[in-house]
Design an enzyme around this catalytic site. Structure first.
Site, PDB file in Angstrom:
ATOM      1  N   ALA A 255     -86.424  58.752  75.607  1.00  0.00           N
ATOM      2  CA  ALA A 255     -85.483  58.888  74.485  1.00  0.00           C
ATOM      3  C   ALA A 255     -84.180  59.546  74.911  1.00  0.00           C
ATOM      4  CB  ALA A 255     -86.135  59.677  73.366  1.00  0.00           C
ATOM      5  N   THR A 256     -84.217  60.379  75.938  1.00  0.00           N
ATOM      6  CA  THR A 256     -82.958  60.983  76.402  1.00  0.00           C
ATOM      7  C   THR A 256     -81.995  59.881  76.811  1.00  0.00           C
ATOM      8  OG1 THR A 256     -84.092  62.975  77.121  1.00  0.00           O
ATOM      9  CG2 THR A 256     -81.953  62.540  78.133  1.00  0.00           C
TER      10      THR A 256
ATOM     11  N   CYS B 211     -87.542  82.830  76.105  1.00  0.00           N
ATOM     12  CA  CYS B 211     -88.679  83.679  76.423  1.00  0.00           C
ATOM     13  C   CYS B 211     -88.886  84.074  77.872  1.00  0.00           C
ATOM     14  CB  CYS B 211     -89.956  82.958  75.993  1.00  0.00           C
ATOM     15  SG  CYS B 211     -91.042  84.002  75.064  1.00  0.00           S
TER      16      CYS B 211
ATOM     17  N   ALA C 186     -92.444  56.907  74.593  1.00  0.00           N
ATOM     18  CA  ALA C 186     -93.895  56.702  74.642  1.00  0.00           C
ATOM     19  C   ALA C 186     -94.687  58.007  74.651  1.00  0.00           C
ATOM     20  CB  ALA C 186     -94.242  55.895  75.906  1.00  0.00           C
ATOM     21  N   HIS C 187     -94.114  59.046  75.295  1.00  0.00           N
ATOM     22  CA  HIS C 187     -94.972  60.216  75.544  1.00  0.00           C
ATOM     23  C   HIS C 187     -95.152  61.136  74.337  1.00  0.00           C
ATOM     24  CE1 HIS C 187     -92.056  63.632  76.235  1.00  0.00           C
ATOM     25  NE2 HIS C 187     -91.214  62.626  76.379  1.00  0.00           N
TER      26      HIS C 187
ATOM     27  N   GLN D  72     -89.927  61.829  66.973  1.00  0.00           N
ATOM     28  CA  GLN D  72     -91.003  62.599  66.351  1.00  0.00           C
ATOM     29  C   GLN D  72     -91.609  61.890  65.157  1.00  0.00           C
ATOM     30  OE1 GLN D  72     -92.371  65.077  67.703  1.00  0.00           O
ATOM     31  NE2 GLN D  72     -90.857  65.722  69.208  1.00  0.00           N
TER      32      GLN D  72
ATOM     33  N   THR E  83     -85.028  47.254  87.681  1.00  0.00           N
ATOM     34  CA  THR E  83     -86.332  46.590  87.602  1.00  0.00           C
ATOM     35  C   THR E  83     -87.196  47.270  86.560  1.00  0.00           C
ATOM     36  OG1 THR E  83     -86.185  45.984  89.918  1.00  0.00           O
ATOM     37  CG2 THR E  83     -88.391  45.995  88.956  1.00  0.00           C
TER      38      THR E  83
ATOM     39  N   ASN F  98     -87.523  67.947  65.874  1.00  0.00           N
ATOM     40  CA  ASN F  98     -88.607  68.264  66.803  1.00  0.00           C
ATOM     41  C   ASN F  98     -89.076  69.710  66.709  1.00  0.00           C
ATOM     42  OD1 ASN F  98     -85.836  68.087  67.963  1.00  0.00           O
ATOM     43  ND2 ASN F  98     -86.762  69.378  69.532  1.00  0.00           N
TER      44      ASN F  98
HETATM   45  N1  PLP Z   1     -85.399  63.507  70.983  1.00  0.00           N
HETATM   46  C1  PLP Z   1     -86.356  64.260  70.426  1.00  0.00           C
HETATM   47  C2  PLP Z   1     -86.322  64.547  68.974  1.00  0.00           C
HETATM   48  C3  PLP Z   1     -87.376  64.784  71.208  1.00  0.00           C
HETATM   49  O1  PLP Z   1     -88.314  65.540  70.652  1.00  0.00           O
HETATM   50  C4  PLP Z   1     -87.381  64.487  72.591  1.00  0.00           C
HETATM   51  C5  PLP Z   1     -88.446  65.062  73.435  1.00  0.00           C
HETATM   52  O2  PLP Z   1     -88.317  65.956  74.179  1.00  0.00           O
HETATM   53  C6  PLP Z   1     -86.372  63.694  73.123  1.00  0.00           C
HETATM   54  C7  PLP Z   1     -85.392  63.228  72.291  1.00  0.00           C
HETATM   55  C8  PLP Z   1     -86.311  63.348  74.589  1.00  0.00           C
HETATM   56  O3  PLP Z   1     -87.268  62.380  74.886  1.00  0.00           O
HETATM   57  P1  PLP Z   1     -87.642  62.015  76.402  1.00  0.00           P
HETATM   58  O4  PLP Z   1     -88.496  63.123  76.889  1.00  0.00           O
HETATM   59  O5  PLP Z   1     -88.390  60.728  76.299  1.00  0.00           O
HETATM   60  O6  PLP Z   1     -86.395  61.869  77.160  1.00  0.00           O
END
Ligand code: PLP
Length: 491
Positions: free
Chosen positions: A72-73, A327, A203-204, A184, A242, A156
């Site tokens: 997602a990043t 932390c 996916a994760h 999320q 790829t 998140n």
């Molecule tokens: N956006 C949200 C709301 C997330 O919780 C996360 C997870 O860390 C990300 C983006 C980034 O996703 P990724 O780890 O697949 O790059």
């Protein structure tokens, strides 16, 4: 020791064993490059297209509009940077604006910040105290120069869900493309891409592997999106490279499983989340960070008052969860998301995010409740609000008190000593601070006993820091203990 109870599914979910087995099997098949025109390549491509259909179905999309990314990043970066780059190419002299919310994930805020440095007008809206964005507030910011609105569906950290239908209506009325980060919510809430220009997910967060995600791109936005990775023209020119066949296969299966399980899974998580909240809500000084009704089924963020965040978090080794601060240094940064909801530094740092998943059980939730209650109440026992300890002081005895620091400085210490005949007979401390500050106070109290009150020899802040193995950045907190010692006076 048992493994900690895993309550950090919003960070990443364990890979579903069925997905892991399928991926291993795909890897062992000896498939070719999906772009290659021979049997091994075509077999890989067939797997990818099968997975693409499952990924698309989870969000109600046409598979042709799914672009695979590394997560997602990357999807968020592509959505923001790609849209702004295309706008610059189309209208090099025009002003360009992007609108977002201050509580977005960093993978949205950072590309927006970089765009601002290049001269893009960025509008960062504030949510209300429950984390929501009012559609009217969004409408008020849109102009003829707005090239993109980018918003999280479910936050998140807090689990707060935005009113996507109302927000997308606002954008549609002004013909502004809306990008949604649905990391999320995918697999947790029903999703439909209708009315959206783009949607990111990964996916994760839903039982699939790390390192693979997707950006849905609406057909009418495709011409307004420039690729970030160019090369072999994969993904219809939107993202070269790829394709990772086994990752995509795993993503596809995870989406299929999540879609089939969705209503039942959501019900189960809502019940577990409710149970968790009921188990904590009656504690004094506890508050919900977020919205009481508009939230995802799996995230609960709770603030605890009067206790130091790091001590709360590190006193829970039996739980794997996230906290409202970094932390690990003297200046643990409070969560910007919780600050935006109006929490002060102490409240933000002493907040815990519990996030549940497919594997979470009732017994785990009960264990979490018991551990958090015990640790929180233990820390409250030492808190500044408690009166100083009573000693059995005889006719010639005196109680000495010395106080220094403040909650807002990250450490507060009150030392109490029972002095008789000029010598300390007993000592005790109340502390608001990190575990090392608490340990150093204990050390100092033990050293105080039998010392002449006129000349206390209990060592130096640097020595205490070394003994309790505090990092050097925490020397300031040891100095607060020294100040409390220096302030010791008869009551
Ligand atoms: N956006 C949200 C709301 C997330 O919780 C996360 C997870 O860390 C990300 C983006 C980034 O996703 P990724 O780890 O697949 O790059």
């Amino acid at each position: 020791m048992n493994a900690p109870v895993y309550l950090d599914h919003a960070a990443t979910t364990p890979v579903d064993p069925r997905v892991a087995a399928y991926m291993a099997e795909v890897l062992a098949r000896g498939l070719g490059n999906p772009a290659a025109n021979h049997a091994a390549g075509r077999a890989a491509l067939a797997l990818i297209e099968e997975a693409r259909a499952d990924v698309a179905a989870l969000v109600g999309a046409d598979p042709r509009n799914i672009v695979f990314t590394s997560g997602a990043t990357e999807a968020n970066n592509l959505a923001i940077e790609g849209t702004l780059r295309a706008a610059r190419q189309r209208l090099p002299r025009a002003a360009h604006q992007v609108v977002t919310l201050s509580t977005e994930h960093k993978s949205v805020l950072e590309p927006v910040r970089l765009a601002a440095r290049r001269g893009v007008l960025t509008t960062i809206l504030q949510p209300d105290h429950q984390g929501r964005l009012a559609p009217e507030a969004l409408a008020a910011t849109l102009t003829a120069d707005t090239r993109l609105v980018t918003l999280l569906h479910v936050n998140n950290e807090t689990g707060v869900a935005q009113d996507l239908a109302a927000l997308s209506e606002v954008c549609a009325a002004r013909k502004v493309p809306l990008h949604v980060d649905a990391c999320q919510s995918a697999g947790k809430l029903p999703l439909d891409v209708a009315g959206l220009a783009m949607l990111s997910f990964t996916a994760h967060k839903l039982g699939g592997p790390q390192g693979i995600g997707a950006l849905y791109v609406a057909p009418d936005h495709r011409g307004y999106l420039a690729p970030m990775l160019v090369g072999g023209g994969q993904e219809r020119g939107m993202r070269a490279g790829t394709l990772a066949t086994h990752q995509i296969a795993g993503f596809g299966m995870a989406c299929r499983l999540a879609r089939a399980a969705l209503p039942e899974m959501a019900r189960r998580m809502v019940a577990l989340r409710e149970r968790l909240w009921r188990g904590l809500a009656d504690l004094p000084g506890v508050q919900l960070n977020g919205h009481p009704l508009r939230h995802a089924p799996h995230i609960l963020n709770v603030g605890f008052s009067g206790v130091e965040g790091e001590s709360l978090f590190r006193g829970l080794p039996g739980l794997a969860l996230s906290t409202g601060s970094a932390c690990n240094s003297a200046s643990a940064e409070p969560s910007y998301v919780l600050r935006a909801l109006g929490r002060d530094t102490q409240q933000a740092q002493a907040s815990l995010r519990f996030s549940l998943g497919a594997t979470t059980t009732e017994a785990e939730v009960e264990a979490a409740i018991a551990q958090v209650r015990a640790q929180y109440l233990r820390l409250r026992q030492m808190s500044p609000a408690r009166p100083p300890p009573e000693f059995a002081i005889g006719a010639c005895g005196l109680r000495y008190l010395g106080e220094a620091g403040a909650e807002r400085l990250g450490a507060w210490v009150r030392l109490a000593a029972h002095v008789e005949g000029g010598f300390v007979k007993a000592a005790s401390a109340q502390v608001y601070g990190c575990p090392e500050t608490v340990a150093a106070c204990r050390l100092v109290c033990s050293r105080l006993v039998d010392q002449p009150v006129a000349d206390l020899a209990v060592g130096s802040p640097e020595q205490w820091r070394t003994i309790v193995e505090a990092p050097v950045e925490k020397l300031g907190r040891m100095l607060i203990i020294e100040d409390a010692l220096g302030a010791l006076r008869p009551e």
